[in-house]
Motif scaffolding. Structure first.
Motif, PDB file in Angstrom:
ATOM      1  N   THR A  67      35.150  40.629  56.496  1.00  0.00           N
ATOM      2  CA  THR A  67      35.393  41.978  56.192  1.00  0.00           C
ATOM      3  C   THR A  67      36.093  41.851  54.685  1.00  0.00           C
ATOM      4  N   LEU A  68      36.861  41.177  54.643  1.00  0.00           N
ATOM      5  CA  LEU A  68      37.588  41.011  53.154  1.00  0.00           C
ATOM      6  C   LEU A  68      36.372  40.495  52.157  1.00  0.00           C
ATOM      7  N   GLU A  69      35.764  39.680  52.474  1.00  0.00           N
ATOM      8  CA  GLU A  69      34.824  39.130  51.433  1.00  0.00           C
ATOM      9  C   GLU A  69      33.646  40.122  51.153  1.00  0.00           C
ATOM     10  N   GLN A  70      33.418  40.872  52.067  1.00  0.00           N
ATOM     11  CA  GLN A  70      32.543  41.935  51.969  1.00  0.00           C
ATOM     12  C   GLN A  70      32.857  42.836  51.021  1.00  0.00           C
ATOM     13  N   GLY A  77      36.810  45.972  40.488  1.00  0.00           N
ATOM     14  CA  GLY A  77      38.008  46.318  40.152  1.00  0.00           C
ATOM     15  C   GLY A  77      38.835  45.409  41.200  1.00  0.00           C
ATOM     16  N   ARG A  78      38.174  44.247  41.852  1.00  0.00           N
ATOM     17  CA  ARG A  78      38.951  43.714  42.823  1.00  0.00           C
ATOM     18  C   ARG A  78      40.249  42.932  42.390  1.00  0.00           C
ATOM     19  N   ALA A  79      40.324  42.534  41.116  1.00  0.00           N
ATOM     20  CA  ALA A  79      41.457  41.901  40.416  1.00  0.00           C
ATOM     21  C   ALA A  79      42.696  42.841  40.501  1.00  0.00           C
ATOM     22  N   ASP A  80      42.501  44.056  40.736  1.00  0.00           N
ATOM     23  CA  ASP A  80      43.606  45.075  40.996  1.00  0.00           C
ATOM     24  C   ASP A  80      44.063  45.375  42.015  1.00  0.00           C
ATOM     25  N   ARG A  81      43.249  44.790  43.226  1.00  0.00           N
ATOM     26  CA  ARG A  81      43.627  45.331  44.565  1.00  0.00           C
ATOM     27  C   ARG A  81      44.299  44.342  45.365  1.00  0.00           C
ATOM     28  N   VAL A  93      44.222  38.700  57.469  1.00  0.00           N
ATOM     29  CA  VAL A  93      44.234  38.055  56.179  1.00  0.00           C
ATOM     30  C   VAL A  93      44.869  38.810  55.372  1.00  0.00           C
ATOM     31  N   SER A  94      45.459  38.586  54.013  1.00  0.00           N
ATOM     32  CA  SER A  94      45.807  39.212  53.017  1.00  0.00           C
ATOM     33  C   SER A  94      45.626  38.818  51.609  1.00  0.00           C
ATOM     34  N   PHE A  95      45.263  39.883  50.884  1.00  0.00           N
ATOM     35  CA  PHE A  95      44.519  39.340  49.745  1.00  0.00           C
ATOM     36  C   PHE A  95      45.456  40.199  48.548  1.00  0.00           C
TER      37      PHE A  95
END
Length: 289
Positions: A67-70, A77-81, A93-95
């Motif tokens: 789910t995280l990968e999707q 903007g994933r670098a700010d999430r 999971v934690s990202f």
């Protein structure tokens, strides 16, 4: 701008999130959950579609990692999430994106994921994880214990403002119609976690269903006491008979409904000990004034 924990209690079939932030009404943005599916905390420069789309992925059978990968794959903007994801089963999971403000990071365990950004230090997520693992009891209490431990370890580097607690379970919402077992928010308060704890205790009183160990049969002695107490509250206006008859039942129903205790109400000759003690205290307070 936030620290949070997503977690599950597989024995009770519950999923939950607790979150605190120096941000107005954090409960309107961060927590997302669906019973028997999963729980998601989306924060930092939050992408709220992570909650909506993430739950769809989990419901379709994808793991938390998948789910995280999707979610990340479709987000420029994933670098700010920052996000924590847990399913009903499998590894949470934690990202943390590389552009999240320091200190930022997360920890995962068998049944939880903790994460935070703009924290005083990593001690906050470590304290949350350790406290959740070491605390027993209901998921809601474990989540708030973890949140309080995170605050005691430093918390949000900018201070406190809002907090929220969300716990879902099949058929556990008001009246049994939804999965929203607990959905509480403190939108703007100097000590939001303490206020959230206070509100949770009220929620338990008004909206938790009776513990089987606290269910009493209304015998003649209890019927007489109810009639006397309900006479004082103004709900019962018939003779004291020591029988749990229709007038007594209707008077008790009226009291329970007016005091928002209908989730603890029985149609037959039974009473929740919690409601009985509430009624006794209500009358004692009335007499005192």
């Amino acid at each position: 701008m936030t620290y949070s924990i997503v977690a599950r209690d597989p024995e009770r079939g519950e999923l939950g999130i607790a979150v605190q932030s120096k941000f107005l009404s954090v409960g309107a943005v961060v927590p997302w959950a669906k019973a028997s599916v999963g729980a998601i905390a989306t924060q930092a420069l939050a992408n709220t579609s992570y909650g909506i789309q993430g739950l769809k992925h989990l419901a379709a059978g994808r793991s938390a990692q998948e789910t995280l990968e999707q979610l990340l794959a479709g987000d420029e903007g994933r670098a700010d999430r920052q996000v924590g994801i847990i399913g009903m089963t499998g590894q949470p999971v934690s990202f943390t994106g590389e552009r999240c403000f320091h200190w930022a990071g997360g920890l995962t365990g068998k049944h939880y994921a903790c994460q935070g950004n703009i924290l005083v230090s990593g001690d906050t997520v470590e304290a949350m994880a350790r406290t959740f693992e070491e605390t027993g009891g209901l998921l809601c209490d474990r989540l708030l214990a973890a949140l309080a431990a995170g605050q005691a370890a430093g918390g949000d580097g900018r201070g406190q403002q809002s907090a929220a607690l969300l716990v879902v379970k099949e058929g556990a919402g008001y009246g049994g119609y939804t999965d929203r077992f607990i959905d509480l928010r403190v939108d703007d308060h100097p000590t939001p976690i303490d206020e959230l704890k206070r509100i949770l205790e009220l929620h338990k009183l008004y909206l938790f269903r009776p513990d089987p160990a606290d269910i009493l049969t209304i015998d003649a002695s209890l019927a007489q006491e109810l009639q006397k107490l309900l006479t004082i509250t103004g709900d019962y206006q018939s003779p004291i008979t020591s029988r749990y008859d229709e007038p007594t039942c209707e008077a008790f129903r009226a009291f329970s409904g007016r005091e928002n205790l209908e989730e603890r109400w029985f149609e037959d000759a039974r009473i929740d000990r919690v409601v009985l003690e509430f009624l006794r205290q209500k009358v004692a307070d009335h007499k005192a004034h």
